[in-house]
Design a protein around this motif. Structure first.
Motif, PDB file in Angstrom:
ATOM      1  N   ALA C 214       0.023  13.307 -12.836  1.00  0.00           N
ATOM      2  CA  ALA C 214      -0.766  12.586 -13.850  1.00  0.00           C
ATOM      3  C   ALA C 214      -0.626  11.088 -13.621  1.00  0.00           C
ATOM      4  N   TYR C 215       0.583  10.618 -13.276  1.00  0.00           N
ATOM      5  CA  TYR C 215       0.758   9.167 -13.131  1.00  0.00           C
ATOM      6  C   TYR C 215       0.572   8.739 -11.672  1.00  0.00           C
ATOM      7  N   SER C 216       0.103   9.666 -10.819  1.00  0.00           N
ATOM      8  CA  SER C 216      -0.149   9.394  -9.381  1.00  0.00           C
ATOM      9  C   SER C 216       1.027   8.650  -8.761  1.00  0.00           C
ATOM     10  N   ILE C 217       2.203   9.268  -8.945  1.00  0.00           N
ATOM     11  CA  ILE C 217       3.419   8.707  -8.330  1.00  0.00           C
ATOM     12  C   ILE C 217       3.379   9.041  -6.842  1.00  0.00           C
ATOM     13  N   THR C 218       3.834   8.126  -6.029  1.00  0.00           N
ATOM     14  CA  THR C 218       3.870   8.457  -4.584  1.00  0.00           C
ATOM     15  C   THR C 218       5.252   8.089  -4.031  1.00  0.00           C
ATOM     16  N   VAL C 220       9.089   8.428  -2.503  1.00  0.00           N
ATOM     17  CA  VAL C 220      10.309   9.241  -2.591  1.00  0.00           C
ATOM     18  C   VAL C 220      10.377   9.899  -3.967  1.00  0.00           C
ATOM     19  N   ASN C 221       9.929   9.188  -5.025  1.00  0.00           N
ATOM     20  CA  ASN C 221      10.034   9.812  -6.362  1.00  0.00           C
ATOM     21  C   ASN C 221       9.220  11.090  -6.404  1.00  0.00           C
ATOM     22  N   LEU C 222       8.054  11.115  -5.684  1.00  0.00           N
ATOM     23  CA  LEU C 222       7.233  12.343  -5.697  1.00  0.00           C
ATOM     24  C   LEU C 222       7.937  13.423  -4.892  1.00  0.00           C
ATOM     25  N   ARG C 223       8.488  13.008  -3.736  1.00  0.00           N
ATOM     26  CA  ARG C 223       9.094  14.040  -2.877  1.00  0.00           C
ATOM     27  C   ARG C 223      10.357  14.585  -3.530  1.00  0.00           C
ATOM     28  N   LYS C 229       4.523  15.372   0.294  1.00  0.00           N
ATOM     29  CA  LYS C 229       3.324  14.550   0.524  1.00  0.00           C
ATOM     30  C   LYS C 229       3.775  13.258   1.180  1.00  0.00           C
ATOM     31  N   ASP C 230       3.505  13.085   2.467  1.00  0.00           N
ATOM     32  CA  ASP C 230       3.902  11.846   3.151  1.00  0.00           C
ATOM     33  C   ASP C 230       2.757  11.469   4.078  1.00  0.00           C
ATOM     34  N   LEU C 231       2.254  10.270   3.914  1.00  0.00           N
ATOM     35  CA  LEU C 231       1.066   9.854   4.669  1.00  0.00           C
ATOM     36  C   LEU C 231       1.331   9.934   6.171  1.00  0.00           C
ATOM     37  N   ARG C 232       2.608   9.730   6.562  1.00  0.00           N
ATOM     38  CA  ARG C 232       2.887   9.735   8.005  1.00  0.00           C
ATOM     39  C   ARG C 232       2.653  11.110   8.590  1.00  0.00           C
ATOM     40  N   LYS C 233       2.769  12.147   7.733  1.00  0.00           N
ATOM     41  CA  LYS C 233       2.522  13.497   8.251  1.00  0.00           C
ATOM     42  C   LYS C 233       1.089  13.938   7.956  1.00  0.00           C
ATOM     43  N   ASP C 234       0.538  13.588   6.756  1.00  0.00           N
ATOM     44  CA  ASP C 234      -0.791  14.129   6.425  1.00  0.00           C
ATOM     45  C   ASP C 234      -1.846  13.457   7.304  1.00  0.00           C
ATOM     46  N   LYS C 235      -1.890  12.095   7.267  1.00  0.00           N
ATOM     47  CA  LYS C 235      -2.906  11.413   8.096  1.00  0.00           C
ATOM     48  C   LYS C 235      -2.133  10.500   9.046  1.00  0.00           C
ATOM     49  N   PRO C 236      -1.638  11.030  10.186  1.00  0.00           N
ATOM     50  CA  PRO C 236      -0.771  10.203  11.047  1.00  0.00           C
ATOM     51  C   PRO C 236      -1.518   8.997  11.573  1.00  0.00           C
ATOM     52  N   TYR C 237      -1.039   7.798  11.281  1.00  0.00           N
ATOM     53  CA  TYR C 237      -1.618   6.586  11.857  1.00  0.00           C
ATOM     54  C   TYR C 237      -0.643   6.074  12.914  1.00  0.00           C
ATOM     55  N   LEU C 238      -1.008   5.044  13.594  1.00  0.00           N
ATOM     56  CA  LEU C 238      -0.176   4.458  14.679  1.00  0.00           C
ATOM     57  C   LEU C 238       0.296   5.556  15.617  1.00  0.00           C
ATOM     58  N   VAL C 308      -1.014   2.791   3.914  1.00  0.00           N
ATOM     59  CA  VAL C 308       0.226   2.842   4.706  1.00  0.00           C
ATOM     60  C   VAL C 308       1.296   3.420   3.803  1.00  0.00           C
ATOM     61  N   GLU C 309       2.233   4.156   4.391  1.00  0.00           N
ATOM     62  CA  GLU C 309       3.324   4.763   3.602  1.00  0.00           C
ATOM     63  C   GLU C 309       4.446   3.744   3.546  1.00  0.00           C
ATOM     64  N   SER C 310       4.447   2.889   2.512  1.00  0.00           N
ATOM     65  CA  SER C 310       5.501   1.854   2.447  1.00  0.00           C
ATOM     66  C   SER C 310       6.773   2.491   1.920  1.00  0.00           C
ATOM     67  N   SER C 311       7.846   1.694   1.870  1.00  0.00           N
ATOM     68  CA  SER C 311       9.152   2.302   1.522  1.00  0.00           C
ATOM     69  C   SER C 311       9.148   2.768   0.083  1.00  0.00           C
ATOM     70  N   ARG C 312       8.198   2.341  -0.725  1.00  0.00           N
ATOM     71  CA  ARG C 312       8.223   2.751  -2.127  1.00  0.00           C
ATOM     72  C   ARG C 312       7.114   3.752  -2.424  1.00  0.00           C
ATOM     73  N   GLY C 313       6.188   3.960  -1.480  1.00  0.00           N
ATOM     74  CA  GLY C 313       5.147   4.942  -1.774  1.00  0.00           C
ATOM     75  C   GLY C 313       3.884   4.584  -1.016  1.00  0.00           C
ATOM     76  N   LEU C 314       2.740   5.085  -1.511  1.00  0.00           N
ATOM     77  CA  LEU C 314       1.472   4.866  -0.819  1.00  0.00           C
ATOM     78  C   LEU C 314       0.960   3.483  -1.193  1.00  0.00           C
ATOM     79  N   MET C 315       0.742   2.628  -0.184  1.00  0.00           N
ATOM     80  CA  MET C 315       0.201   1.294  -0.483  1.00  0.00           C
ATOM     81  C   MET C 315      -1.186   1.211   0.121  1.00  0.00           C
ATOM     82  N   GLN C 316      -2.180   0.840  -0.690  1.00  0.00           N
ATOM     83  CA  GLN C 316      -3.556   0.757  -0.196  1.00  0.00           C
ATOM     84  C   GLN C 316      -4.036  -0.681  -0.330  1.00  0.00           C
ATOM     85  N   CYS C 317      -4.781  -1.142   0.662  1.00  0.00           N
ATOM     86  CA  CYS C 317      -5.394  -2.478   0.548  1.00  0.00           C
ATOM     87  C   CYS C 317      -6.891  -2.278   0.671  1.00  0.00           C
TER      88      CYS C 317
END
Lengths: 121, 358, 371, 154, 199
Positions: C214-218, C220-223, C229-238, C308-317
């Motif tokens: 509901a609060y769209s947490i991303t 480590v708190n979500l995991r 759910k980790d962006l590095r695994k779902d949509k691998p970039y770089l 990008v999967e930053s150290s605190r969660g999903l960061m979008q620009c």
């Protein structure tokens, strides 16, 4: 049940052992005023202005994120109180009129000796 | 104190004057002694903790930082003392005194050497506990009178904490007293004379552990330092104090640590008896009264070494443990320490009975 | 025994408080010691990053981007730079991809280490704070030799990286990541099974799955609540495809689970760094780290959402670019802005000192919340 | 009488120099640098200011670390007034010295801390290295040594 | 990997509400790379010129033509929706088991000179699909229904948009400013907000 009591006590002593083991290692403090770390050439310290090869193209003023730290009219002035030392101006200057110096001791008592001003004829 | 009164007798003052002069002189002597030990203690703690975390403690003042706490205390002396507007002025002013004076009285009771000029009384160990509970009121009034929510919470927390830790302490004291037979601290220490094997700590190891944990609670040291825990209540009960009043509260806390450690050594680790049974001073057996002072100095040396060992252990614990939760400490006191103390009491009686038979 | 009626005490853990990382005010309604309701007041560090984007060109905004989340500066600059590259369809070279991954993982380790130090300081233990900072200083020295500044890097540009990693830096990173394994083992022994630590953090601040969605947490708190759910695994970039690492999750959704996950993530990042070093050491000689994009006259257009999967969660620009030199609007979706909202949900009924532990375990820093 | 007064003044200056207790006031990036100064690599405990006091009553050095926004300025003012009398301020970082890069393009950043509270030492660079913060502390100590002590013994 | 369904994901959504698909991801459409009708009419990218180097947007830079930005990277669904039925659409998208968009990533508000525009970025974990819903609000009566009871993370998000753009959300629990102090006048992120020399 027994080790449920002795286990925590064992962990408590292990905590003491770890801090003791760390106390035997040598201390890591850098005695700053006497010994200083030598900075490599990429370090973004104070920005130095060289008058000779400046062609007054005002590119450094346009590239700087904080809008008017560098003012170019009769004087060429850099306001170090406002500059964030990001190195954009040094990088995009076509004639290398600005260089990075590894000097980071810039604390001063009053604000106006933080402003560098140079006469431009 | 008695030494000073004999000198006064020569100049034939009136006797009530001698009595008061003796007390006042001893009081001043003790406060100077307290301030010196506390200054050393604070500096020792900063250097000792620095050693644990691989850094250097204060080393700018003095040769290697030895005058650091003197600089701190003078700075606090010269600071402006602020009277917060909505605090009750009288209680706000009096509470540091209520906290500091009993700590000095505590020092009078502790026998530092066998012929020391402390307040001889039959029930000195019990008197120590009684005087120990007076700073609780000082802490409570300091917290509640300065009218800031943080200090109220800090004051209430520390007074609950000290009260709930006094019950196991008194039970353990009872077990020690049963074992040694007397309430007077001097006799307890004489009971433990001889080599360190017949210290009180060995037959009464469980009592020592309980006493150590409760003293940590009473001194507000690290696993239980609730009143002035930085991260929760900003500065606990001395949140509104600055300058001289804060210095008094700060010194009282460290003096309390030192006094409780000496009390622990007196009860369990044979106060001024040397571990090897005989004193160095006996070897010289010069008989012109000089060996009397040498013996006292050596006894003083032994008791301070043992207290310093205990304080190093306490500060070692401070460096390596997080803080307890407040209600868990109360749970620890009521549900675990008091039954253990009662169990320890029975064990002591049984050992006393066994020792009686053999 | 029916509950004793005590009146509520309203205490505010003010903006200047040792344990609020940065400036955030929590108005807490206390009933005795248990927390009834927490109302967070934010905005004390709002510097108007999004308005600055509209008045500065793409190059001027590049150094400002590190200040949005100053503990993980590389993630923000990657999000911004990747957005522009998406719009201009720029392809970056293999080597700069590796350099970007290695710097980002080191930055994640530095930010987790700082979190560990501050979290333990909140719980009252002072020495782990110093041990974690000793490790963190080593990482910051590596960044200082590489990019010139300890925390504000200004190292990524559109189309690659400004400078190449030379041999000494690589050996320094190799030395650090080998020693880090032992240092982390020490720290774990000191904290992991400490009974006081366990009693302070066991089943505390339970975050349910529905509440997390509901609060769209991303992050480590979500995991920690059992959702993998980790962006590095779902949509691998770089280069996260050809690097093998696993994403730790745990089921018991409390403060201790978040602590354990972050320690495991430190180990994972260390493994990634080691794999990157091996690749970088093998091809030291290929120098093409930047594709030639004329940054001064950059005119992208369209909307770009770079994640990008930053150290605190999903960061979008999210960049609205309208083909001129100034971005039309840049919106930053920062993970801490959403982690702040759940404090009221998960800290009901616990004590005051637990509230500080729960708030510490969420790893929130204020510039991300206030932008 | 003169000798006693001057020796007291010297003692007063010496004691003030060596135990500057900073207040835990850290808003943004410079706060992290202030924390790493108090850590064990660049040890501020050597200068006697390792005790970070939580409440402004007992602190006498206010290091304004980080950006000062409009919403935060009344709180900083109140903190400054609550501190006991001989108090000093170091404006750490470009944002505190002059509003830094937010000076011309941000609507909610106060342009420099000296518009609100008197500042003793300005420390540019964003964020200043821990060494430059220690260098600022040394300059503050030199400044206190020369000028008259202020406070009560003027 | 979950089976990606056929071309038009929002088939029955179009039947219920009148929506206009602005961008359809090419990865669904490349069946023998012929563009279907939806893809063709979206290709109108309109240029916009104004001088880039003046420091602040003075209000007299009137725009030649407004931006019709819908050329989005990476390809996600973009839907244009009417302001009135935003709540039903979001509730339908969240609860219907066919779409299952249960995470609102964020709400992006943008001031496009002629009107304000909010984009709701939704994400569904089950089908690994992302979609953006755009709503126009004209500047005179800037009101829209709140969605904070459907997605509870929209609570602070809407307060931020109210604070920075001035859009009022109907029956929002507590609509107050969060970033600026209470007595601040004006909404900063609007294009007509000039940064005064406040010192």
């Amino acid at each position: 049940m027994i080790n449920s009591f002795f286990n925590p006590v064992k962990e408590l002593f292990r905590g003491l052992y770890i801090t003791a083991k760390n106390s035997l290692k040598d201390n890591v403090t850098l005695l700053y005023p006497e010994k200083k770390k030598n900075m490599n050439k990429f370090f973004r310290g104070k920005i130095q202005y060289i008058k000779e090869n400046c062609i007054k193209c005002k590119l450094c003023q346009r590239v700087c994120p904080s809008k008017n730290t560098i003012q170019i009219d009769k004087y060429y002035s850099i306001n170090y109180a406002q500059c964030i030392f990001c190195g954009n101006c040094v990088e995009y200057c076509p004639r290398q009129a600005l260089i990075l110096t590894p000097n980071y001791e810039l604390a001063s008592e009053n604000k106006n000796d933080l402003i560098f001003k140079e006469e431009l004829i | 104190m008695y030494l000073f009164q004999e000198i006064l007798l020569k100049y034939n003052f009136s006797d009530w004057f001698i009595f008061i002069a003796g007390l006042v002189f001893y009081f001043i002597l003790i406060t100077i002694f307290i301030i010196i030990t506390v200054l050393i203690l604070v500096l020792f703690e900063r250097k000792y903790l620095a050693m644990f975390t691989r850094r250097i403690g204060p080393n700018r003042t003095g040769i290697r930082g030895c005058l650091q706490t003197i600089a701190d205390s003078f700075k606090l002396l010269f600071k402006e003392n602020i009277k917060p507007a909505n605090a009750e002025q009288f209680l706000y002013f009096i509470s540091p005194l209520i906290v500091f004076i009993p700590v000095i009285l505590l020092w009078l009771i502790i026998p530092f050497t066998s012929e020391s000029a402390n307040y001889q009384s039959q029930i000195s160990s019990f008197l120590f506990l009684a005087v120990l509970s007076i700073p609780v009121f000082g802490v409570l009034t300091a917290g509640c009178s300065s009218m800031s929510k943080y200090s109220i919470l800090g004051g209430i927390r520390s007074c609950i904490q000290i009260i709930s830790s006094e019950i196991p302490v008194s039970l353990v004291l009872v077990s020690v007293v049963i074992f040694t037979g007397t309430l007077d601290l001097n006799n307890i220490i004489n009971f433990q004379s001889g080599i360190f094997l017949n210290w009180n700590i060995f037959p009464n190891i469980l009592g020592f552990v309980i006493f150590f944990i409760c003293s940590l609670i009473m001194m507000n040291r690290t696993p239980f330092d609730f009143p002035e825990s930085e991260s929760e209540l900003v500065a606990g009960y001395h949140c509104e104090y600055s300058g001289m009043k804060f210095a008094m509260l700060f010194l009282a806390e460290y003096a309390l640590t030192f006094v409780i450690c000496t009390y622990m050594t007196a009860l369990f680790m044979g106060g001024y008896n040397s571990p090897v049974g005989f004193y160095l001073a006996d070897l010289f057996n010069l008989n012109n009264g000089f060996d009397y002072i040498l013996k006292n100095i050596e006894q003083l040396f032994w008791i301070s070494i043992k207290t310093f060992l205990l304080i190093m252990l306490i500060m070692w614990i401070r460096a390596s443990y997080p803080r307890f939760r407040f209600d868990k400490t109360l749970e620890l006191c009521w549900y675990i320490l008091i039954p253990l103390a009662v169990f320890n009491l029975c064990v002591e009686i049984f050992i006393k009975y066994l020792r009686g038979i053999l | 025994m029916e509950k004793i009626l005590t009146d509520r005490m309203r205490i505010n853990i003010g903006p200047q408080h040792p344990s609020t990382h940065g400036v955030m005010r929590m108005i807490v309604d206390l009933d005795g010691e248990t927390v009834e309701n927490v109302e967070t007041v934010i905005g004390y560090l709002h510097r108007g990053m999004e308005k600055m984007a509209e008045t500065s060109t793409y190059i001027q905004y590049l150094p400002i981007v590190d200040r949005i989340d100053y503990l993980s500066g590389f993630f923000c600059s990657y999000a911004y730079v990747n957005g522009i590259e998406l719009l201009m369809d720029i392809e970056i070279s293999e080597k700069s991809k590796y350099i970007r991954t290695i710097t980002m993982e080191l930055n994640r380790m530095a930010s987790h280490l700082l979190w560990l130090g501050c979290f333990m300081m909140d719980l009252g233990a002072s020495s782990p704070f110093f041990y974690t900072f000793i490790e963190r200083e080593k990482i910051l020295d590596i960044f200082e030799n590489l990019t010139g500044n300890r925390m504000m890097y200004n190292y990524y540009t559109f189309g690659g990286v400004k400078r190449d990693i030379d041999k000494e830096n690589l050996y320094a990173i190799k030395k650090f990541s080998d020693e880090f394994v032992f240092a982390l083992k020490d720290l774990e022994e000191l904290i992991n099974y400490n009974p006081i630590f366990i009693s302070r953090t066991k089943n505390l601040g339970i975050l349910e799955k529905e509440c997390a969605y509901a609060y769209s947490i991303t992050g480590v708190n979500l995991r920690a609540s059992g959702i993998k759910k980790d962006l590095r695994k779902d949509k691998p970039y770089l280069i996260y495809e050809n690097i093998e690492f696993n994403v730790p999750i745990s089921e018991n959704k409390d403060v201790q689970a978040r602590y354990i996950l972050r320690i495991k993530e430190l180990k994972e990042s260390n493994k990634i760094v080691q794999q990157c070093i091996d690749w970088l050491l093998t091809n030291l000689n290929n120098k093409n780290i930047i594709t030639d994009v004329k940054p001064l006259t950059l005119k992208p257009e369209g909307i770009a959402i770079s994640e990008v999967e930053s150290s605190r969660g999903l960061m979008q620009c999210i960049i609205y670019a309208d083909g001129t030199l100034n971005p039309y609007r840049i919106k930053w979706r920062t993970p801490s802005f959403y982690n702040v909202q759940i404090i009221n949900e998960i800290s009901k009924g616990y004590l005051l000192s637990d509230l500080i532990a729960i708030f510490g375990s969420l790893d929130i820093i204020m510039p991300e919340v206030d932008r | 009488m003169k000798i006693i007064m001057s020796s007291i003044e010297k003692l007063y200056k010496w004691s003030r120099l060596n135990s500057l207790w900073p207040l835990t006031y850290a808003t943004s990036c410079c706060g992290i640098e202030m924390m790493s100064v108090s850590a064990s690599n660049y040890d501020i405990a050597r200068f006697g200011s390792e005790v970070f006091r939580g409440s402004p009553r007992q602190a006498d050095l206010l290091i304004v670390a980080g950006t000062l926004t409009l919403k935060m300025s009344p709180i900083l003012l109140r903190l400054y007034e609550q501190m006991a009398e001989p108090k000093y301020v170091i404006a750490m970082g470009a944002c505190a010295c002059s509003g830094g890069m937010y000076r011309n393009s941000s609507y909610s950043v106060v342009k420099g801390v000296d518009t609100i509270i008197p500042v003793d030492i300005y420390l540019p660079m964003c964020p200043p290295k821990p060494e430059s913060l220690i260098d600022a502390l040394i300059k503050l100590r030199k400044k206190l040594n020369d000028k008259n002590p202020g406070g009560r013994f003027v | 990997m979950i089976k990606i369904r056929e071309v038009d994901l929002f088939e029955n959504l179009k039947r219920k509400f009148d929506i206009r698909i602005e961008n359809c991801p090419r990865m669904f459409l490349d069946k023998g790379n012929e563009l279907n009708s939806v893809q063709k009419d979206m290709k109108c990218i309109v240029k916009r010129e104004y001088s880039a180097f003046d420091e602040h947007l003075t209000d007299d830079t009137e725009l030649k033509c407004d931006t019709e930005l819908n050329h989005i990277k990476p390809d996600i669904y973009l839907l244009r929706v009417k302001k009135e039925d935003i709540r039903q659409i979001l509730r339908y998208l969240k609860n219907s088991e066919e779409y299952f968009f249960e995470r609102l990533d964020c709400m992006v508000c943008c001031d496009r000179k002629k009107d304000l525009e909010i984009m709701y970025l939704l994400q569904s974990d089950k089908y690994n699909v992302k979609c953006g819903i755009r709503v126009e609000i004209d500047k005179k009566e800037n009101q829209i229904a709140t969605v904070s009871d459907i997605f509870s993370n929209a609570n602070l998000e809407e307060r931020e948009i109210y604070d920075l753009f001035g859009i009022k959300f109907i029956n929002h629990p507590d609509l107050k400013r969060i970033f600026m102090p209470e007595d601040f006048v004006g909404h900063p992120l609007r294009k007509d907000f000039i940064i005064q020399r406040l010192n």
